[in-house]
Write a protein that holds these residues in place. Structure first.
Motif, short mmCIF file in Angstrom:
data_model
loop_
_atom_site.label_atom_id
_atom_site.label_comp_id
_atom_site.label_asym_id
_atom_site.label_seq_id
_atom_site.Cartn_x
_atom_site.Cartn_y
_atom_site.Cartn_z
N GLN A 1 0.34 4.01 -3.05
CA GLN A 1 -0.14 5.37 -2.80
C GLN A 1 0.73 6.43 -3.46
OE1 GLN A 1 -0.32 4.88 1.52
NE2 GLN A 1 -2.54 5.17 1.46
N GLU B 1 -11.77 3.33 3.23
CA GLU B 1 -10.63 4.11 3.71
C GLU B 1 -9.89 4.82 2.57
OE1 GLU B 1 -9.64 1.16 7.52
OE2 GLU B 1 -8.21 1.37 5.87
N LEU B 2 -9.90 4.22 1.39
CA LEU B 2 -9.10 4.74 0.27
C LEU B 2 -9.95 5.40 -0.82
CD1 LEU B 2 -6.71 1.66 -0.10
CD2 LEU B 2 -6.16 3.86 0.93
N LEU C 1 -11.11 -1.37 3.23
CA LEU C 1 -10.07 -0.66 2.48
C LEU C 1 -10.68 0.28 1.45
CD1 LEU C 1 -7.47 -3.49 1.80
CD2 LEU C 1 -7.01 -1.38 3.04
N THR D 1 -8.65 8.49 -2.61
CA THR D 1 -7.24 8.43 -2.99
C THR D 1 -7.09 7.89 -4.40
OG1 THR D 1 -6.73 6.16 -2.30
CG2 THR D 1 -6.80 7.83 -0.56
N LEU E 1 0.79 -1.23 0.00
CA LEU E 1 0.00 0.00 0.00
C LEU E 1 0.83 1.28 0.00
CD1 LEU E 1 -2.75 1.27 -0.10
CD2 LEU E 1 -2.96 0.95 2.39
#
Length: 264
Positions: free
Chosen positions: A130, A172-173, A169, A176, A126
């Motif tokens: 990112q 949470e992402l 996930l 992004t 991860l």
């Protein structure tokens, strides 16, 4: 995330869906880091790739060993220069017996490979994903991750954990560059029983049942397509799509259908 010119890591790449994922990704213009416990199986995957095998790096790895998994991203980047996505496909099933008859060593192994192996991969890759303009995580759960299968309760628990981990996930992402997909394969014609060292304790599927199974190439195509479309969840197979609908209406009925199917 379109996979053209991307570097994708595939676990369980030595056979079955994993091998077909490698071949499918290569055909779409990706480079692949192929991960498996079996070196000979990885070599067969590279051989099956033919001329495109030059775009494959092989990594012999035990997913239950956290430190080894944590070292993998740097190995992939050293070979390919970057990493854009991971497909956590590797998994094993349990013997077809009740929880009461299953020993703790087997329980731990199933959880370690199916859940913790996926978790180690996600946490290790991860930070690198990112940093990419676009990136993707695809985790393979199972139809057994939302519908109980008698004799596969621990396997189902491990895949249910993968389901919730992946959905968490995604939340949470969501804002992004890293997109997240969870995959629920139904019946797929692979060697998972042999590769899991599980003896067959049920009747073999008849020809009609075999005809209804997805082939590994078909499953791989559905998974990669879901990845490229940044799907939230992917249902691979007519059986899992039907059971998903029934489960939404009546979880108890869905469980009963599976239990009765296994008696036949």
């Amino acid at each position: 995330m379109k996979v053209m010119d991307k570097v994708i890591v595939v676990t369980g790449a030595g056979g079955g869906i994993g091998r077909e994922l490698v071949l499918n990704l290569l055909a779409k213009g990706a480079s692949v880091a192929a991960v498996d416990l079996n070196n000979e199986a990885l070599e067969e995957t590279v051989k099956a790739a033919g001329e495109k095998g030059t775009k494959v790096s092989t990594h012999v790895l035990n997913l239950t060993e956290r430190e080894a998994v944590e070292a993998l991203p740097e190995q992939v980047i050293a070979h390919h220069g970057k990493v854009d996505g991971i497909i956590n496909n590797a998994g094993i099933i349990q013997p077809f017996i009740p929880v009461s008859d299953l020993d703790y060593d087997k329980i731990k192994l199933v959880m370690d490979i199916n859940f913790y192996g996926t978790l180690y991969m996600v946490k290790s890759f991860l930070p690198h994903l990112q940093k990419r303009p676009v990136a993707h995580i695809t985790n393979v759960s199972s139809m057994g991750g939302f519908v109980p299968v008698p004799g596969q309760s621990i396997y189902g628990a491990s895949k249910a954990a993968v389901k919730l981990l992946t959905e968490g996930l995604h939340s949470e992402l969501k804002d992004t560059n890293v997109k997240v997909t969870v995959v629920f394969p139904g019946g797929v014609s692979t060697n998972i029983m042999q590769n899991s060292n599980v003896e067959r304790s049920r009747k073999p599927a008849d020809e009609n049942q075999k005809h209804q199974l997805l082939t590994a190439p078909e499953a791989a195509e559905i998974i990669v397509d879901g990845m490229e479309k940044d799907e939230y969840r992917v249902l691979a197979g007519k059986d899992v799509k039907l059971l998903d609908k029934i489960y939404r209406l009546s979880p108890k009925r869905a469980a009963k259908i599976i239990a009765e199917k296994l008696k036949n």
